[in-house]
Design an enzyme around this catalytic site. Structure first.
Site, PDB file in Angstrom:
ATOM      1  N   ASP A  96     -16.366   9.714 -13.813  1.00 12.80           N
ATOM      2  CA  ASP A  96     -17.036  10.289 -12.649  1.00 12.80           C
ATOM      3  C   ASP A  96     -16.484   9.823 -11.314  1.00 12.80           C
ATOM      4  O   ASP A  96     -17.153   9.931 -10.286  1.00 12.80           O
ATOM      5  CB  ASP A  96     -18.528   9.935 -12.731  1.00 12.80           C
ATOM      6  CG  ASP A  96     -18.741   8.435 -12.916  1.00 12.80           C
ATOM      7  OD1 ASP A  96     -17.835   7.656 -12.560  1.00 12.80           O
ATOM      8  OD2 ASP A  96     -19.805   8.045 -13.425  1.00 12.80           O
ATOM      9  N   GLU A 118     -15.737  10.888 -21.702  1.00 13.34           N
ATOM     10  CA  GLU A 118     -17.040  10.358 -21.241  1.00 13.34           C
ATOM     11  C   GLU A 118     -17.799  11.458 -20.485  1.00 13.34           C
ATOM     12  O   GLU A 118     -18.278  11.268 -19.361  1.00 13.34           O
ATOM     13  CB  GLU A 118     -16.892   9.100 -20.383  1.00 13.34           C
ATOM     14  CG  GLU A 118     -18.167   8.275 -20.287  1.00 13.34           C
ATOM     15  CD  GLU A 118     -18.013   7.018 -19.436  1.00 13.34           C
ATOM     16  OE1 GLU A 118     -18.150   7.075 -18.223  1.00 13.34           O
ATOM     17  OE2 GLU A 118     -17.739   5.951 -20.031  1.00 13.34           O
ATOM     18  N   HIS A 205     -21.090  -3.164  -6.708  1.00  7.83           N
ATOM     19  CA  HIS A 205     -20.111  -2.436  -5.888  1.00  7.83           C
ATOM     20  C   HIS A 205     -20.513  -1.020  -5.487  1.00  7.83           C
ATOM     21  O   HIS A 205     -19.842  -0.390  -4.683  1.00  7.83           O
ATOM     22  CB  HIS A 205     -18.768  -2.327  -6.619  1.00  7.83           C
ATOM     23  CG  HIS A 205     -18.791  -1.345  -7.763  1.00  7.83           C
ATOM     24  ND1 HIS A 205     -19.237  -1.680  -9.005  1.00  7.83           N
ATOM     25  CD2 HIS A 205     -18.459  -0.038  -7.822  1.00  7.83           C
ATOM     26  CE1 HIS A 205     -19.170  -0.635  -9.786  1.00  7.83           C
ATOM     27  NE2 HIS A 205     -18.703   0.389  -9.105  1.00  7.83           N
ATOM     28  N   ARG A 207     -21.356   2.502  -4.057  1.00  5.43           N
ATOM     29  CA  ARG A 207     -21.333   3.000  -2.672  1.00  5.43           C
ATOM     30  C   ARG A 207     -22.727   3.148  -2.082  1.00  5.43           C
ATOM     31  O   ARG A 207     -22.968   2.803  -0.928  1.00  5.43           O
ATOM     32  CB  ARG A 207     -20.630   4.361  -2.640  1.00  5.43           C
ATOM     33  CG  ARG A 207     -19.255   4.315  -2.046  1.00  5.43           C
ATOM     34  CD  ARG A 207     -18.702   5.718  -1.903  1.00  5.43           C
ATOM     35  NE  ARG A 207     -17.527   5.705  -1.057  1.00  5.43           N
ATOM     36  CZ  ARG A 207     -16.336   5.247  -1.403  1.00  5.43           C
ATOM     37  NH1 ARG A 207     -16.157   4.759  -2.598  1.00  5.43           N
ATOM     38  NH2 ARG A 207     -15.333   5.265  -0.550  1.00  5.43           N
ATOM     39  N   HIS A 238     -16.021  -7.559  -6.303  1.00  4.27           N
ATOM     40  CA  HIS A 238     -15.204  -6.355  -6.129  1.00  4.27           C
ATOM     41  C   HIS A 238     -14.323  -6.533  -4.895  1.00  4.27           C
ATOM     42  O   HIS A 238     -14.673  -7.284  -3.979  1.00  4.27           O
ATOM     43  CB  HIS A 238     -16.148  -5.165  -5.961  1.00  4.27           C
ATOM     44  CG  HIS A 238     -15.493  -3.825  -6.080  1.00  4.27           C
ATOM     45  ND1 HIS A 238     -14.740  -3.272  -5.073  1.00  4.27           N
ATOM     46  CD2 HIS A 238     -15.484  -2.923  -7.089  1.00  4.27           C
ATOM     47  CE1 HIS A 238     -14.296  -2.084  -5.465  1.00  4.27           C
ATOM     48  NE2 HIS A 238     -14.734  -1.847  -6.684  1.00  4.27           N
TER      49      HIS A 238
HETATM   50  C1  UD1 Z   1     -14.651   3.415  -7.221  1.00  2.75           C
HETATM   51  C2  UD1 Z   1     -15.370   4.666  -7.728  1.00  2.75           C
HETATM   52  C3  UD1 Z   1     -16.632   4.274  -8.490  1.00  2.75           C
HETATM   53  C4  UD1 Z   1     -16.338   3.227  -9.549  1.00  2.75           C
HETATM   54  C5  UD1 Z   1     -15.596   2.059  -8.931  1.00  2.75           C
HETATM   55  C6  UD1 Z   1     -15.197   1.068 -10.008  1.00  2.75           C
HETATM   56  C7  UD1 Z   1     -15.282   6.699  -6.360  1.00  2.75           C
HETATM   57  C8  UD1 Z   1     -15.809   7.421  -5.175  1.00  2.75           C
HETATM   58  N1  UD1 Z   1     -15.779   5.488  -6.597  1.00  2.75           N
HETATM   59  O1  UD1 Z   1     -15.528   2.822  -6.267  1.00  2.75           O
HETATM   60  O2  UD1 Z   1     -17.173   5.428  -9.105  1.00  2.75           O
HETATM   61  O3  UD1 Z   1     -17.562   2.776 -10.096  1.00  2.75           O
HETATM   62  O4  UD1 Z   1     -14.403   2.537  -8.298  1.00  2.75           O
HETATM   63  O5  UD1 Z   1     -14.851  -0.175  -9.488  1.00  2.75           O
HETATM   64  O6  UD1 Z   1     -14.430   7.206  -7.053  1.00  2.75           O
HETATM   65  N2  UD1 Z   1      -9.955  -2.192  -3.134  1.00  2.75           N
HETATM   66  C9  UD1 Z   1      -8.821  -2.984  -3.102  1.00  2.75           C
HETATM   67  N3  UD1 Z   1      -8.099  -3.125  -4.247  1.00  2.75           N
HETATM   68  C10 UD1 Z   1      -8.432  -2.527  -5.424  1.00  2.75           C
HETATM   69  C11 UD1 Z   1      -9.580  -1.726  -5.447  1.00  2.75           C
HETATM   70  C12 UD1 Z   1     -10.331  -1.557  -4.302  1.00  2.75           C
HETATM   71  O7  UD1 Z   1      -8.484  -3.553  -2.082  1.00  2.75           O
HETATM   72  O8  UD1 Z   1      -7.716  -2.701  -6.422  1.00  2.75           O
HETATM   73  C13 UD1 Z   1     -10.753  -2.022  -1.891  1.00  2.75           C
HETATM   74  C14 UD1 Z   1     -10.063  -1.111  -0.867  1.00  2.75           C
HETATM   75  O9  UD1 Z   1     -10.325  -1.583   0.433  1.00  2.75           O
HETATM   76  C15 UD1 Z   1     -10.773   0.226  -1.080  1.00  2.75           C
HETATM   77  C16 UD1 Z   1     -12.180  -0.258  -1.404  1.00  2.75           C
HETATM   78  O10 UD1 Z   1     -12.005  -1.423  -2.196  1.00  2.75           O
HETATM   79  O11 UD1 Z   1     -10.715   1.061   0.048  1.00  2.75           O
HETATM   80  C17 UD1 Z   1     -13.068   0.721  -2.112  1.00  2.75           C
HETATM   81  O12 UD1 Z   1     -12.401   1.330  -3.231  1.00  2.75           O
HETATM   82  P1  UD1 Z   1     -12.878   2.804  -3.717  1.00  2.75           P
HETATM   83  O13 UD1 Z   1     -12.073   3.183  -4.916  1.00  2.75           O
HETATM   84  O14 UD1 Z   1     -12.926   3.733  -2.590  1.00  2.75           O
HETATM   85  O15 UD1 Z   1     -14.385   2.573  -4.101  1.00  2.75           O
HETATM   86  P2  UD1 Z   1     -15.051   1.702  -5.261  1.00  2.75           P
HETATM   87  O16 UD1 Z   1     -16.314   1.138  -4.711  1.00  2.75           O
HETATM   88  O17 UD1 Z   1     -14.051   0.805  -5.853  1.00  2.75           O
HETATM   89  N1  UDP Z   2     -14.652  -5.642 -15.184  1.00  8.21           N
HETATM   90  C1  UDP Z   2     -13.517  -6.438 -15.174  1.00  8.21           C
HETATM   91  N2  UDP Z   2     -13.431  -7.451 -14.253  1.00  8.21           N
HETATM   92  C2  UDP Z   2     -14.401  -7.703 -13.340  1.00  8.21           C
HETATM   93  C3  UDP Z   2     -15.560  -6.859 -13.342  1.00  8.21           C
HETATM   94  C4  UDP Z   2     -15.635  -5.827 -14.265  1.00  8.21           C
HETATM   95  O1  UDP Z   2     -12.628  -6.267 -15.993  1.00  8.21           O
HETATM   96  O2  UDP Z   2     -14.241  -8.632 -12.531  1.00  8.21           O
HETATM   97  C5  UDP Z   2     -14.734  -4.536 -16.163  1.00  8.21           C
HETATM   98  C6  UDP Z   2     -15.986  -4.451 -17.013  1.00  8.21           C
HETATM   99  O3  UDP Z   2     -15.852  -5.170 -18.221  1.00  8.21           O
HETATM  100  C7  UDP Z   2     -16.111  -2.956 -17.262  1.00  8.21           C
HETATM  101  C8  UDP Z   2     -15.499  -2.325 -16.041  1.00  8.21           C
HETATM  102  O4  UDP Z   2     -14.710  -3.338 -15.414  1.00  8.21           O
HETATM  103  O5  UDP Z   2     -15.317  -2.569 -18.378  1.00  8.21           O
HETATM  104  C9  UDP Z   2     -16.570  -1.865 -15.096  1.00  8.21           C
HETATM  105  O6  UDP Z   2     -15.992  -1.568 -13.875  1.00  8.21           O
HETATM  106  P1  UDP Z   2     -16.811  -1.387 -12.563  1.00  8.21           P
HETATM  107  O7  UDP Z   2     -18.090  -2.131 -12.644  1.00  8.21           O
HETATM  108  O8  UDP Z   2     -15.878  -1.712 -11.444  1.00  8.21           O
HETATM  109  O9  UDP Z   2     -17.047   0.187 -12.499  1.00  8.21           O
HETATM  110  P2  UDP Z   2     -18.130   1.181 -13.122  1.00  8.21           P
HETATM  111  O10 UDP Z   2     -18.200   0.969 -14.580  1.00  8.21           O
HETATM  112  O11 UDP Z   2     -19.415   0.927 -12.397  1.00  8.21           O
HETATM  113  O12 UDP Z   2     -17.597   2.531 -12.763  1.00  8.21           O
END
Ligand code: UD1
Ligand code: UDP
Length: 372
Positions: A96, A118, A205, A207, A238
């Site tokens: 998603d 999924e 984490h 949004r 995160h």
């Molecule tokens: C995204 C997904 C969310 C998922 C989550 C898993 C969307 C809109 N959101 O949210 O569904 O649950 O990933 O973790 O698709 N950043 C880094 N390095 C990384 C990753 C993130 O620096 O490797 C920072 C960046 O500043 C980035 C911010 O985190 O802009 C947010 O990342 P983003 O993918 O937009 O949103 P998530 O909250 O990670």
């Molecule tokens: N996870 C990880 N390292 C972390 C936190 C989470 O490997 O520091 C793994 C966790 O085991 C799960 C997945 O990341 O498999 C969940 O990711 P996240 O919570 O970022 O996203 P969501 O599932 O909410 O989309």
């Protein structure tokens, strides 16, 4: 030979789709092409490394503090030429995220069939989780193949009018990944720090929780930890800077909480298996912790994973400070309440979801997962 392209971009998608990439690579009738959007960077790359997956294309779209507009526009613009060049028979997206939704949309524009891994999770409220519920509903409209993790998810799709012949109950691929991660003899310096104390495992984490809800969540956690010297919390944070700011403000200087950098999935599963309980707003962790019999307080107003609520291992507590405080306190102080939640169950799969999805794509059929 069928050409299957897999597109993904964030940590959870990678954790759940890399085992499928590796399964598809063993199939004689399938040629796999991997395209990552790079919606996440460091958190994605580490998972690719762990599973030994080398992308054929990397759209490298991440930027700090990216908005939904940034992600959507960047992927749509960059993926077009990749899809046109490869012309896959089917594109698989997962879950998603915006990566999944926008990639499916691009396939729709080019009339390329989509398979959704999924599929069928629902809260029926497009603002919760946001934007994920909208993303997953929109992907379902586009998808030709819907790989539902449970029969409940499949029912959701059929009730919405999806063609039942394109809906398959496969189990969740995360359970496949979990077969090899947890070890009895697992050690980690953070677990040494916890020692004999009760380990509280935290992640956050979402949004829709950024801002005041996240502050309330953290304040509740700090209050409870302040009152329970026999607990120590580990919180792999995160990389989102907005999450880091809130955690610094509310949890900084609390000597019973270690805020650490994101951990590898191998470590994460072992921490889950070792913890006393987990507080999270994550989706994936709601699927993993029930397997280990660990109670989860879900700091969200809705969940698309009712199987865990029904099984009793998840409790939805929202983001109100007092509600989180009282539920967290109860599980620490009331053994009967804790025991009622702490039993292993696995409604999400039997570890063979990847084989089933590959069978469907290669042979057109599979043995269904009948649990869930
Ligand atoms: C995204 C997904 C969310 C998922 C989550 C898993 C969307 C809109 N959101 O949210 O569904 O649950 O990933 O973790 O698709 N950043 C880094 N390095 C990384 C990753 C993130 O620096 O490797 C920072 C960046 O500043 C980035 C911010 O985190 O802009 C947010 O990342 P983003 O993918 O937009 O949103 P998530 O909250 O990670
Ligand atoms: N996870 C990880 N390292 C972390 C936190 C989470 O490997 O520091 C793994 C966790 O085991 C799960 C997945 O990341 O498999 C969940 O990711 P996240 O919570 O970022 O996203 P969501 O599932 O909410 O989309």
């Amino acid at each position: 030979m069928k050409k299957v392209m897999l597109v993904f971009g964030t940590r959870p998608e990678a954790i759940k789709i890399c085992p499928l990439v590796n399964e598809l690579k063993t199939r004689k009738g399938i040629r796999t092409v991997v395209c990552v959007t790079g919606q996440h960077r460091q958190m994605l790359d580490r998972v690719l490394e762990i599973f030994g997956v080398k992308p054929d294309y990397d759209l490298s779209i991440m930027k700090e503090g990216q908005t939904l507009f940034d992600i959507t526009a960047a992927i749509l613009e960059k993926i077009k030429s990749v899809l046109e060049r490869e012309r896959p028979d089917v594109v698989l997206v997962h879950g998603d995220t915006s990566t999944a939704f926008v990639s499916a949309l691009a396939c729709f524009y080019l009339r390329i069939p989509v398979g959704h891994v999924e599929a069928g999770l629902r809260t029926h409220n497009i603002y919760s989780p946001y934007p994920e519920e909208f993303n997953r509903q929109a992907i379902s409209i586009i998808s030709r193949y819907n790989f539902a993790p449970t029969s409940l998810a499949a029912d959701n799709l059929i009730k919405e009018g999806r063609d039942p012949s394109g809906v398959y109950v496969t189990g969740n691929t995360v359970i496949d990944a979990m077969q090899h991660t947890v070890r009895e003899d697992y050690r980690h310096p953070e677990l040494d720090w916890v020692g004999d104390a009760r380990l509280i495992f935290i992640t956050a984490h979402r949004r829709e929780n950024l801002g005041e809800p996240m502050h309330r969540m953290f304040r509740a956690i700090r209050r409870v930890l302040g009152e329970h010297p026999d607990c120590r919390a580990v919180y792999p944070i995160h990389m989102n800077p907005a999450v880091r700011r809130a955690a610094d403000e509310e949890l900084g200087g609390c000597d019973r909480i270690h805020i650490i950098e994101p951990i590898d999935v191998f470590d994460c599963h072992n921490f889950e298996a070792r913890c006393y309980l987990c507080l999270t707003d994550s989706g994936g962790i709601q699927e993993e912790c029930p397997s280990y019999g660990k109670p989860v307080l879900v700091m969200r107003d809705t969940t698309e994973r009712p199987e865990g609520l029904k099984a009793g291992t998840l409790r939805l507590v929202g983001t109100d400070e007092d509600v989180i405080y009282s539920n967290f306190t109860e599980l620490l102080e009331n053994k009967a309440a804790y025991d009622a939640m702490a039993h292993a169950c696995n409604p999400y799969g039997d570890g063979h979801a990847c084989r089933r999805i590959a069978d469907i794509l290669e042979l057109g059929t599979c043995d269904p997962w009948t649990g869930g």
